[in-house]
Design a protein around this motif. Sequence first.
Motif, PDB file in Angstrom:
ATOM      1  N   VAL A   1       0.803  -1.221   0.000  1.00  0.00           N
ATOM      2  CA  VAL A   1       0.000   0.000   0.000  1.00  0.00           C
ATOM      3  C   VAL A   1       0.836   1.271   0.000  1.00  0.00           C
ATOM      4  CG1 VAL A   1      -1.967  -1.075   1.092  1.00  0.00           C
ATOM      5  CG2 VAL A   1      -0.199  -0.007   2.497  1.00  0.00           C
ATOM      6  N   CYS A   2       2.157   1.144   0.103  1.00  0.00           N
ATOM      7  CA  CYS A   2       2.980   2.359   0.104  1.00  0.00           C
ATOM      8  C   CYS A   2       3.097   2.905  -1.306  1.00  0.00           C
ATOM      9  CB  CYS A   2       4.372   2.074   0.650  1.00  0.00           C
ATOM     10  SG  CYS A   2       5.438   3.515   0.504  1.00  0.00           S
ATOM     11  N   PRO A   3       2.635   4.141  -1.552  1.00  0.00           N
ATOM     12  CA  PRO A   3       2.636   4.656  -2.919  1.00  0.00           C
ATOM     13  C   PRO A   3       4.030   4.920  -3.473  1.00  0.00           C
ATOM     14  CG  PRO A   3       1.955   6.360  -1.399  1.00  0.00           C
ATOM     15  CD  PRO A   3       2.066   5.109  -0.597  1.00  0.00           C
ATOM     16  N   VAL A   4       4.994   5.198  -2.603  1.00  0.00           N
ATOM     17  CA  VAL A   4       6.313   5.582  -3.108  1.00  0.00           C
ATOM     18  C   VAL A   4       7.353   4.479  -2.944  1.00  0.00           C
ATOM     19  CG1 VAL A   4       5.968   8.046  -2.783  1.00  0.00           C
ATOM     20  CG2 VAL A   4       6.823   6.664  -0.900  1.00  0.00           C
TER      21      VAL A   4
ATOM     22  N   GLY B   1       5.214   9.687   4.336  1.00  0.00           N
ATOM     23  CA  GLY B   1       4.389   9.694   5.547  1.00  0.00           C
ATOM     24  C   GLY B   1       2.895   9.643   5.311  1.00  0.00           C
ATOM     25  N   THR B   2       2.447   8.739   4.430  1.00  0.00           N
ATOM     26  CA  THR B   2       0.988   8.615   4.261  1.00  0.00           C
ATOM     27  C   THR B   2       0.362   7.821   5.413  1.00  0.00           C
ATOM     28  OG1 THR B   2       1.102   6.523   3.103  1.00  0.00           O
ATOM     29  CG2 THR B   2       1.316   8.516   1.784  1.00  0.00           C
TER      30      THR B   2
ATOM     31  N   LEU C   1       7.242  16.722  -0.138  1.00  0.00           N
ATOM     32  CA  LEU C   1       7.790  15.666  -1.009  1.00  0.00           C
ATOM     33  C   LEU C   1       6.693  14.950  -1.776  1.00  0.00           C
ATOM     34  CD1 LEU C   1      10.501  14.125   1.330  1.00  0.00           C
ATOM     35  CD2 LEU C   1      10.790  15.729  -0.546  1.00  0.00           C
ATOM     36  N   ASP C   2       5.483  15.515  -1.758  1.00  0.00           N
ATOM     37  CA  ASP C   2       4.367  14.802  -2.385  1.00  0.00           C
ATOM     38  C   ASP C   2       4.611  14.521  -3.862  1.00  0.00           C
ATOM     39  OD1 ASP C   2       2.884  14.482  -0.164  1.00  0.00           O
ATOM     40  OD2 ASP C   2       1.698  16.312  -0.423  1.00  0.00           O
ATOM     41  N   PHE C   3       5.457  15.324  -4.496  1.00  0.00           N
ATOM     42  CA  PHE C   3       5.662  15.093  -5.945  1.00  0.00           C
ATOM     43  C   PHE C   3       6.290  13.721  -6.191  1.00  0.00           C
ATOM     44  CE2 PHE C   3      10.248  15.695  -6.176  1.00  0.00           C
ATOM     45  CZ  PHE C   3      10.492  16.363  -4.987  1.00  0.00           C
ATOM     46  N   TRP C   4       6.768  13.081  -5.133  1.00  0.00           N
ATOM     47  CA  TRP C   4       7.285  11.724  -5.293  1.00  0.00           C
ATOM     48  C   TRP C   4       6.185  10.740  -5.675  1.00  0.00           C
ATOM     49  CZ3 TRP C   4      11.095  11.084  -0.558  1.00  0.00           C
ATOM     50  CH2 TRP C   4      12.265  11.806  -0.845  1.00  0.00           C
ATOM     51  N   LEU C   5       4.933  11.153  -5.491  1.00  0.00           N
ATOM     52  CA  LEU C   5       3.845  10.242  -5.829  1.00  0.00           C
ATOM     53  C   LEU C   5       3.615  10.152  -7.331  1.00  0.00           C
ATOM     54  CD1 LEU C   5       3.226  10.704  -2.732  1.00  0.00           C
ATOM     55  CD2 LEU C   5       0.878  10.195  -3.318  1.00  0.00           C
ATOM     56  N   PHE C   6       4.292  11.022  -8.087  1.00  0.00           N
ATOM     57  CA  PHE C   6       4.116  10.957  -9.539  1.00  0.00           C
ATOM     58  C   PHE C   6       5.279  10.198 -10.167  1.00  0.00           C
ATOM     59  CE2 PHE C   6       1.666  14.566  -8.123  1.00  0.00           C
ATOM     60  CZ  PHE C   6       0.487  14.410  -8.852  1.00  0.00           C
TER      61      PHE C   6
ATOM     62  N   ARG D   1       0.951  -0.576  -7.180  1.00  0.00           N
ATOM     63  CA  ARG D   1      -0.008  -1.469  -6.519  1.00  0.00           C
ATOM     64  C   ARG D   1      -0.760  -0.756  -5.407  1.00  0.00           C
ATOM     65  NH1 ARG D   1       4.613  -3.394  -7.527  1.00  0.00           N
ATOM     66  NH2 ARG D   1       5.042  -5.292  -8.693  1.00  0.00           N
ATOM     67  N   SER D   2      -0.319   0.454  -5.056  1.00  0.00           N
ATOM     68  CA  SER D   2      -0.918   1.127  -3.907  1.00  0.00           C
ATOM     69  C   SER D   2      -2.185   1.877  -4.291  1.00  0.00           C
ATOM     70  CB  SER D   2       0.078   2.124  -3.314  1.00  0.00           C
ATOM     71  OG  SER D   2      -0.605   2.986  -2.434  1.00  0.00           O
ATOM     72  N   PRO D   3      -3.285   1.625  -3.591  1.00  0.00           N
ATOM     73  CA  PRO D   3      -4.521   2.362  -3.867  1.00  0.00           C
ATOM     74  C   PRO D   3      -4.300   3.873  -3.812  1.00  0.00           C
ATOM     75  CG  PRO D   3      -4.953   0.572  -2.356  1.00  0.00           C
ATOM     76  CD  PRO D   3      -3.472   0.613  -2.548  1.00  0.00           C
ATOM     77  N   LEU D   4      -3.371   4.301  -2.986  1.00  0.00           N
ATOM     78  CA  LEU D   4      -3.143   5.749  -2.920  1.00  0.00           C
ATOM     79  C   LEU D   4      -2.647   6.274  -4.257  1.00  0.00           C
ATOM     80  CD1 LEU D   4      -1.586   6.483   0.572  1.00  0.00           C
ATOM     81  CD2 LEU D   4      -3.826   7.075  -0.312  1.00  0.00           C
ATOM     82  N   LEU D   5      -1.862   5.461  -4.953  1.00  0.00           N
ATOM     83  CA  LEU D   5      -1.384   5.913  -6.253  1.00  0.00           C
ATOM     84  C   LEU D   5      -2.536   5.925  -7.253  1.00  0.00           C
ATOM     85  CD1 LEU D   5       1.527   6.733  -6.943  1.00  0.00           C
ATOM     86  CD2 LEU D   5       1.430   4.903  -8.585  1.00  0.00           C
ATOM     87  N   TRP D   6      -3.402   4.900  -7.146  1.00  0.00           N
ATOM     88  CA  TRP D   6      -4.597   4.922  -8.000  1.00  0.00           C
ATOM     89  C   TRP D   6      -5.348   6.218  -7.738  1.00  0.00           C
ATOM     90  CZ3 TRP D   6      -6.583  -0.528  -6.183  1.00  0.00           C
ATOM     91  CH2 TRP D   6      -5.616  -1.483  -6.488  1.00  0.00           C
ATOM     92  N   ASP D   7      -5.412   6.587  -6.470  1.00  0.00           N
ATOM     93  CA  ASP D   7      -6.078   7.842  -6.107  1.00  0.00           C
ATOM     94  C   ASP D   7      -5.462   9.012  -6.849  1.00  0.00           C
ATOM     95  OD1 ASP D   7      -8.092   7.161  -4.497  1.00  0.00           O
ATOM     96  OD2 ASP D   7      -7.213   7.896  -2.626  1.00  0.00           O
ATOM     97  N   VAL D   8      -4.146   9.082  -6.816  1.00  0.00           N
ATOM     98  CA  VAL D   8      -3.474  10.202  -7.476  1.00  0.00           C
ATOM     99  C   VAL D   8      -3.977  10.314  -8.908  1.00  0.00           C
ATOM    100  CG1 VAL D   8      -1.257  11.019  -8.325  1.00  0.00           C
ATOM    101  CG2 VAL D   8      -1.444  10.062  -6.029  1.00  0.00           C
TER     102      VAL D   8
END
Lengths: 1046, 199, 451, 174
Positions: A880-883, A903-904, C133-138, C152-159
């Motif tokens: 679940v870690c996005p990064v 830090g999510t 550092l949120d830009f790391w999500l892209f 695989r992370s739902p948070l990335l799907w969110d992005v």
Amino acid sequence: MSDTHQHDHDHDHEHDHSADASSASVPAPTLRDPRYWLSLEDWAKDPEFQKMAEKEFMSSPLQESDGEDGWARREFLKLMGASLAMASAGCIRRPVQKIVPYNKQPEEVTFTVPNLYTSTYFDGSEALGLLVSTREGRPLKIEGNPKHPLNKGATSVRAQAHILSLYDPERIKGPQRNLLNKAKTNRDTISAKWDDVDDATVKQLNKGGVVVLSGAINSPATRAVIGDFCQAFGAKHVTWEPLAHEEIRHGQKASYGEALVPFYRFDKAKVIVSIGADFLGTWMMPTTYTRQFSAGRKDIEKMNKLVVFDPHYSLTGANADVRIRIKPSQQISVVMGLAHEIVVKKGFGRFAGNASVKAALEPFAGVVSQLKMEPALFVKLAEDLIANKGKSLVVAGGLPTLTAQAQELQIAVNFLNSVLENDGETIESKNSLPGLTASYSEMADLIDSLNKGTVKTVIIHRTNPLYSLPPSFGFKDALKKADLVLYTGDRNDETGLQSDYLIPDHHPLENWGDAEIGRGLFSIHQPTIRPMYDTRSFELSLMTWGYLAKKGPKRLQEFETFYDYLRQFWKTDIQPKAGKGKSFDDFWDEALQDGVVGTQASGSSSRTFKTEALSSVKPVQSQGFELVLHPTVAMGDGSLANVAWLHELPDPVTKICWDNYVSVSIATAEALKLKEGMLLELTVNGVTKELPTHIQPGLHDDVLAVAVGYGRTQAGKVANGVGVNSYEMVGVKKGQAIYAGAFVEVKNTHKKYLLANPQGHHTMEGRQIVVEATLKEYLKNPSAGQHKHHIFSIWSGHAYNGHKWAMSVDLNSCTGCNACVVACQSENNIPVVGKKYVIQGREMYWIRVDRYYVGDPANAQAVFQPLMCQHCDNAPCESVCPVAATVHSDEGLNDMIYNRCVGTRYCANNCPYKVRRFNWFNFAKLIEKPMHLALNPDVTVRVRGVMEKCSFCVHRIKAGKTKANLEKRELVDGEIKTACQQVCPTDAIVFGDVNNPKSQVAQMFKDKRGYALLEEFHAAPNVRYQAKIRNNDQEGTAHDNKGSHS
Amino acid sequence: MVSLRASFAIVRNMSKIRIGNNTSFRLGFRVMLVMFAALTTLTLSSCDKFQPGIGYNRGYAPEQPIPFDHSLHVSQNKIQCQYCHNQVERSRDSNIPALSTCMNCHLTVKTDSPWIQKVRDAYDKKKSIEWVKVHMLPDHVQFNHSAHIARGVNCQTCHGPVETMQRIFQFSDLSMGWCVNCHRQPENKAPLNCSTCHN
Amino acid sequence: MMKRNPLVLGHKTLKQITEDIVAPVETMPSKGWLGLFLSAKMLFIFYIITLALVVSTGMGLLGVNHPNGWGTMIITFVFWIGIGHAGTLISAILFLFRQKWRTSVARTAEAMTVFAVMTAGLFPLLHTGRPWLDFWLFPYPNQRGPLWVNFRSPLLWDVFAVSTYATVSMVFWYIGMVPDFATIRDRAKNKIRHTVYGILSLGWRGTAKNWSHYEMLYLLLAGLSAPLVLSVHTIVSFDFAVSNLPGWHTTIFPPYFVAGAIFSGFGMVVTLMTFVRIGFPEFKNYITLDHMEVMNKIIMTTGLMVGYAYASEFFVAWYSGNIYERAVFINRALGAYGWSYWVMVSCNVLIPQLFWFKKIRRSIPIMFVISIFVNIGMWFERFVITVTSLHHDFLPSNWGNYAWTMYDTAILVGSFGMFLTLFLLYLRVFPAISIAEIKPVKDVGYGGGQH
Amino acid sequence: MATIYKPGMAAIFETEEAILKAAHKVKEMGFKKFDAITPYPVHGMEEACGIQRSWIPYVAFVMGVFGCSSGWLLTWWTSAVNWPLNIGGKPFHSLPAFIPIMFELTILFSALSSVAALFYACGLPRVNPPIIHPDLTCHKFAIFIPRDDVGYDEGKIEGMFQALGASAIKRAEF
């Protein structure tokens, strides 16, 4: 010993130069582009944009890390990413750092490679052999000395934590003088010069009437110095400790004619009966005894049986196979009742026919009826004891047994042991503990002579009577009658305030010394750092005065340092005992190398018990609520109270931290309409105190238990005002302190108060968390108590060739002593968050010990479970870690990469074990100099806003692999030890490579008792637990009467 | 830099588009374009394809308190690296030699040079020299010299032709990508775990 | 029944329609609007300050803790995202179903969507420990190897989902407004207004060819937005459903969340529309009681849907026989946070049932009150889902309550400040009803002049 | 990109019916390049002016497919080829987990590209286009016949417009 100012160039210089960090990134402004829209290059170079960029992307962390502070640069560098991505052209320079090489390279120092020094630790009753690891000349971590025969690599909580007292910012930096006014209350404190102190002292010493008041001392050399000094000035040496073991010495004297503290052999005992003696937690030498006790349980078929008659819920009681809750006044009845059962009813033993004995025992015929236990159990216990004669052990002692009849209790216990022929077998009188000489009666005498005015000078060393001696002794006023009081404490604490001079002793880690841990077992005590401040060792002070006064034996005067004295002393006194037939230099080197020489005295034999002593043992009348004062595993007598680790460490049983409180039983709480945390007013011996309530399952309804060691007033920022000083509730009778059994009046104030308890819920709700089985069940089915789930996966999963790290935790060995928690904290730079944030649920422990109550709440049993990151193969946190800040290594480790983490907190949510910890604030910033010297440079200090968790001490794994690599060899199993494993006194934790079938952990994984926590989730943890086995003759566990697992 | 120029090109071309004759509008439109360009730049700029090692101090060559000349010591006098950096095989960090090491030779060699005298003074006064650190890794990177030496990696692989440097400078950009690209080569058999460098 | 009642009251001519709708844009704002706007702006500023404090000091200021890793920010994020659904839904799905009545409410609903998504979008970005550092999500090429993100992370799907949704719904909204901007441009008296709306209208001319392309595009966007709007909240629900926490790990979440989103969205639309009707009386002719009634019917229906979801969750928890699941749901209804659960049920399931009565359906004050209840209830739904599952999971030793602080309150309240500020501005600057769309339907319901 | 404005004749009509009639007539007269200007999409205008179905859907479809495949390529290449990481013990190429990304990119690409297509088709963005009559975006309708249309004759056209009941007729650039 290299000097701390020579820095590790990788680590320390960022402290000195990080000030540049904030400024380094602004380049010189250039001409603006005339066009109405800026070219981005110029734009990026434009100072305003720079400022903007900094504000936006750096300020928040940089602001909060002042330039002085080392973390500033950490933050800064972590932010490079952000600033680069934005102001890409605004090339940000690194802060300029300096490298300051040694002038002459010290032989022993290799950068980043720790040096280990053997040493010892003595907290007044327990002495431990230590291995102190230092880097570039500063101690970082304290571990047990594996070569040491008693603690074998394990250490106590406090032994590890006292490294922080070395770096305590509130230590005084040199001798001080307290200007006392007429009423002998402190007027002002000024710094003094050693010469002046010495002059004044010697002048006074020559007038005679000198007393050296010290805590228990187990260092032969120090004792010798004091002896010489006393001889020189006709002085008297008084040793006193709040946690003295005087009652045992008196009992021994009355029963066998010699006053000594015997050495107990829990490892030899098959049946152990403890009456209030918390030998696994706080009594005498817990680490050593825990080792012995667990050794007797490793072979489960032949495991020992522990029966505890517990006046409060002690750690020993929590580990008991059978625990019976009693009140202090019943202690004698229990022992004598058992004796009656065995000697009179069963007619066993050499005293069977003895009329006087029978007479003494008669009054205790029917005691079972008063106890909260079924008579059958009592009879069974008697039978077990008889069956195991010579292989059983009955112990009593510690504060909870210090009733007015403490000595009688000891006599009764000695009698029982003699009846059962344990004396000489599980009780070694020849091997008595030399250090434990502290005595309340000597203290009382000292106070008398002070009042008489015969004592003019008092030198107080390693003890703090004005805090921990019950005021009812009247020491404070007596002390005012002395003309000169010298105090060797490291701060102007309760006692310090009353003394004319503070002559700070070295910190133990700065000082030379030795220790006699068991008879004939001598350990060396090495310094691990050059003294940080202008301090002087206590011994040297005495020697100096002898030298200046030209008095005393030659050796007192001739040596310039205590080291020389020590070496000479070992040559003349120790070597004959422990090092025959070697040259002294070899002997000395061996002592330094191994940290210990000699062997424990053997040949203890059974002694004749003086039956007449029994006549003094009478039944005790009890009335209403009885007070029980007890030390805690973390705080002990309270002398290390200013060490934050100890305050934050949850109590093994109640799990409460940052407070002491009064424990009451569930029934009593209902009767008094008490809720958890409500303030309760206690009045005992005319002293009234208000304490928060803790409702304690399994406590006797008439018992109110309070911990000592809290309520310091002069210890420092951390300790002052935490809890209540319960020493003040202690009564005095015939020069003896009464810690237990006193009648208490209670009043519910109905005032609210918040206790910090990191554990949320205290029963397992019928879930398969700690698997428990009784010995009978186990003998039928080795995996009794487990519900196995059918698990399948639709994918084969990744292959792990090479190493695969795993850990096994034996819940049957673990006693919940919390040593692993502090070891982890010290190893991995884990911050302390304080009471407020513990209440909010922000504690940071990577490993914690969960304690669950099982069975009938009124008489609850406890189970313990150390919980750390389970390093699951199918780690739910990773996916679940996005990064991708937490991913799997090819050695099966669940890596957490702090500098990648944004830090999510999703990983923490998704962790079924909730072992991940988040940096809610910049805790590292709160580390006050010189505390930062205790940080482990091998482990990154985490900034605000990142997740952290147990890493299986991956830095140790890497160090081990590199070492093997450099030595061109394969890794040896057991070569790599995690911090928690290393310190564990029960060897409950085993770490290693499961892909190596010969490794110990691979063996443990095959164990039938083994199970993975929450197996059915198929997170496939690399940590496996072994079920706990209770040797209590029951057919089923207490779990079964709670809802069972569906 | 490429990316920057590219984006300016975009901006210029776009602003050439024929858009009526309303100046206030043209301004507004241009502003929009600039912002767009800015966005593209910012995204491109973080891409190493466009900007090799930007901000990584490659070529950083600060002035040292004493102009120690590696080319002289290594190339001419044929001194092994490990003679001075003697802990590099045992330690995570390669040490800067203690003054005593310098003095091994310079008690006799070139004693008249003012620089050597400076070192000498410091040595006699039990002081030290404050060298300026050139190669800096963030604190969250745990690089181990000894491990790499044991693997037989040359000093030059990362530090460049030190033997020719009169003043030492940073040869590689020491970025994570730079580390990883070497670790990735199958022949190096180097671990690629995150915890290899970060813990 | 929409056949019978006219969509536009009062036999408006084309000119009148234009004038009515453009009026707010061309006239000076009323005192009432100014008052609302200033107070909303104050709240917005307060919100910004709060966020600044939290970001600069640390997440610890909020009540989030161990074990409750997520709290107010995520709750409020889901709340706003949910609200951000009715807009696209009304305009896209109702458009595909050729529901003519949508025309008069679609524009404002879309605006609401855009602003709600903006408000929501802030939270996932700011709730991280290190927002800078949120830009790391892209997934962008970088100097780290390159090191990519974890798809695989739902948070990335969110992005991806939320940013796509924001972009597309904004485009959809804007394209819809282009002809109306042209109208305003052509009516403009002064130069600046002419320029501004000139730019906004992109030089729209309204030739037949343009219109045919335009209508086709509009149809396409509607067709694309419909699955998008469903996917977005599905993916938001994955944040919970894909994790393995009892109470989160359920397959019912996607439909349940979508229904809830529609529900809350319409609730908010009704709230805002009542405001609009009060603020601009002339709009009563376009946003008629019939419109409100239809929306109330939808609220009632979706209310039943979420009610069903709540019920089935409990059933499954019991039926699965999974003790963790059972424990969580028993705790949900009866535990420390039971009250929040019952607030949710009464606001979302019980109260909307009042709409069975036509009188209530058509009474502006009552429907306003109910819509407020719906909003409250839907916030608590997210609270219940987030907190009650986290605070009571597998190992009892971890259990612990959420440590609510004043910052949580500030953030929750402040987010309304941001939303309202934007919305009020929109009412003044943009045509709040689609002029070009309302004109073709102006005669609907006047069936051949017989009235 | 902007289109070149052409001079021609324009007639203003007051009602929807009138403009539809006019459009039919103009088409019958054989004009090809004429255009009708209306404040809103008038039903039946396509037939009246003989405009074919818009081609934007094809753009949308193609770009949708492109978006979908690029989504898949991105996820697959980054997580299975360029730097495979063992994450949660899942396969490097965990396709099911990548579907949301692919879906969202499909929508995004196809939506944005079709908007771009509209811009192209209608020659947007354009500033201050010549305005025949400001009410044409409000309540009036118009027909414009460019000068270069087949059989362009001002007199004839003017007569026709009058016959159709135009409220105003003027030369204009459009």
